[in-house]
Design a protein around this motif. Sequence first.
Motif, mmCIF file in Angstrom:
data_model
loop_
_atom_site.group_PDB
_atom_site.id
_atom_site.type_symbol
_atom_site.label_atom_id
_atom_site.label_comp_id
_atom_site.label_asym_id
_atom_site.label_seq_id
_atom_site.Cartn_x
_atom_site.Cartn_y
_atom_site.Cartn_z
ATOM 1 N N GLN A 1 -22.195 1.155 -77.899
ATOM 2 C CA GLN A 1 -22.990 0.348 -78.819
ATOM 3 C C GLN A 1 -23.569 -0.854 -78.083
ATOM 4 O O GLN A 1 -22.895 -1.470 -77.253
ATOM 5 C CB GLN A 1 -22.138 -0.166 -79.975
ATOM 6 C CG GLN A 1 -21.638 0.908 -80.892
ATOM 7 C CD GLN A 1 -20.790 0.319 -82.005
ATOM 8 O OE1 GLN A 1 -20.137 -0.695 -81.846
ATOM 9 N NE2 GLN A 1 -20.817 0.978 -83.146
ATOM 10 N N GLY A 2 -24.803 -1.183 -78.412
ATOM 11 C CA GLY A 2 -25.411 -2.382 -77.865
ATOM 12 C C GLY A 2 -24.674 -3.621 -78.342
ATOM 13 O O GLY A 2 -23.872 -3.561 -79.276
ATOM 14 N N THR B 1 -21.903 -7.124 -84.666
ATOM 15 C CA THR B 1 -21.954 -6.992 -86.126
ATOM 16 C C THR B 1 -20.690 -6.329 -86.652
ATOM 17 O O THR B 1 -20.099 -6.789 -87.641
ATOM 18 C CB THR B 1 -23.198 -6.181 -86.549
ATOM 19 O OG1 THR B 1 -24.364 -6.866 -86.092
ATOM 20 C CG2 THR B 1 -23.255 -5.989 -88.051
ATOM 21 N N LEU B 2 -20.251 -5.271 -85.979
ATOM 22 C CA LEU B 2 -19.039 -4.562 -86.389
ATOM 23 C C LEU B 2 -17.818 -5.480 -86.296
ATOM 24 O O LEU B 2 -17.063 -5.617 -87.263
ATOM 25 C CB LEU B 2 -18.825 -3.310 -85.532
ATOM 26 C CG LEU B 2 -17.542 -2.523 -85.782
ATOM 27 C CD1 LEU B 2 -17.521 -1.964 -87.200
ATOM 28 C CD2 LEU B 2 -17.407 -1.407 -84.762
ATOM 29 N N PHE C 1 -23.708 -0.840 -68.180
ATOM 30 C CA PHE C 1 -25.052 -0.266 -68.288
ATOM 31 C C PHE C 1 -25.649 -0.404 -69.692
ATOM 32 O O PHE C 1 -26.775 0.000 -69.924
ATOM 33 C CB PHE C 1 -25.030 1.219 -67.892
ATOM 34 C CG PHE C 1 -24.691 1.437 -66.460
ATOM 35 C CD1 PHE C 1 -25.651 1.257 -65.477
ATOM 36 C CD2 PHE C 1 -23.408 1.797 -66.078
ATOM 37 C CE1 PHE C 1 -25.339 1.453 -64.137
ATOM 38 C CE2 PHE C 1 -23.082 1.997 -64.752
ATOM 39 C CZ PHE C 1 -24.057 1.816 -63.776
ATOM 40 N N ILE C 2 -24.885 -0.948 -70.623
ATOM 41 C CA ILE C 2 -25.328 -1.091 -72.014
ATOM 42 C C ILE C 2 -25.965 -2.469 -72.186
ATOM 43 O O ILE C 2 -25.371 -3.479 -71.805
ATOM 44 C CB ILE C 2 -24.129 -0.928 -72.985
ATOM 45 C CG1 ILE C 2 -23.372 0.378 -72.717
ATOM 46 C CG2 ILE C 2 -24.584 -1.010 -74.437
ATOM 47 C CD1 ILE C 2 -24.190 1.635 -72.829
ATOM 48 N N PRO C 3 -27.178 -2.514 -72.777
ATOM 49 C CA PRO C 3 -27.865 -3.804 -72.948
ATOM 50 C C PRO C 3 -26.999 -4.836 -73.693
ATOM 51 O O PRO C 3 -26.445 -4.544 -74.752
ATOM 52 C CB PRO C 3 -29.100 -3.442 -73.773
ATOM 53 C CG PRO C 3 -29.325 -1.989 -73.504
ATOM 54 C CD PRO C 3 -27.964 -1.396 -73.290
ATOM 55 N N GLY C 4 -26.879 -6.010 -73.082
ATOM 56 C CA GLY C 4 -26.129 -7.099 -73.702
ATOM 57 C C GLY C 4 -24.631 -7.026 -73.517
ATOM 58 O O GLY C 4 -23.902 -7.905 -73.966
#
Length: 157
Positions: free
Chosen positions: A26-27, A33-34, A112-115
């Motif tokens: 997940q970004g 949010t979760l 590698f995940i944005p943010g």
Amino acid sequence: MKKHTDYVRWLPAILWMGVIFFLSHQGAGSSSTLSSGITKTIHDLLTTLLPWLELDLDFFHFLVRKGAHFTAYLILGLLVSYARRPEGPKAYGSVFILCALYAMSDEFHQSFIPGRSGELRDVLLDSAGALTGILLFLSLTCRRVRITVRESSRKSA
């Protein structure tokens, strides 16, 4: 040749690894949010049950996020122990190494995940959770063996 059930024992661990991978993929926005939603729910419940309790929401959010790491890998340690059915220190060591390697790969994946980022402290926290799960499995297994031995000795007496 191994029995079919030997392979089936690995299914829960593999599925749990998939859950960890999904959550790590997940970004930053979705992940935040979760965890913010979970944090708010727990915070509201605690402050309702314990109205005198004052919690810093940002620090509590940090604890919830790190607690999720620990708990996810505690569960993984239990499931891999169940699948591997370790006997002896070397076998338990191999369970720990597998969980720690998965934690490392998970943090590498997150880089590698944005943010998101991969963090050594999360690998250490994940590994501590896995070790706790392994020790819990060992404790439960030893307890079950003691109960079985005790019942067997009562029946033969």
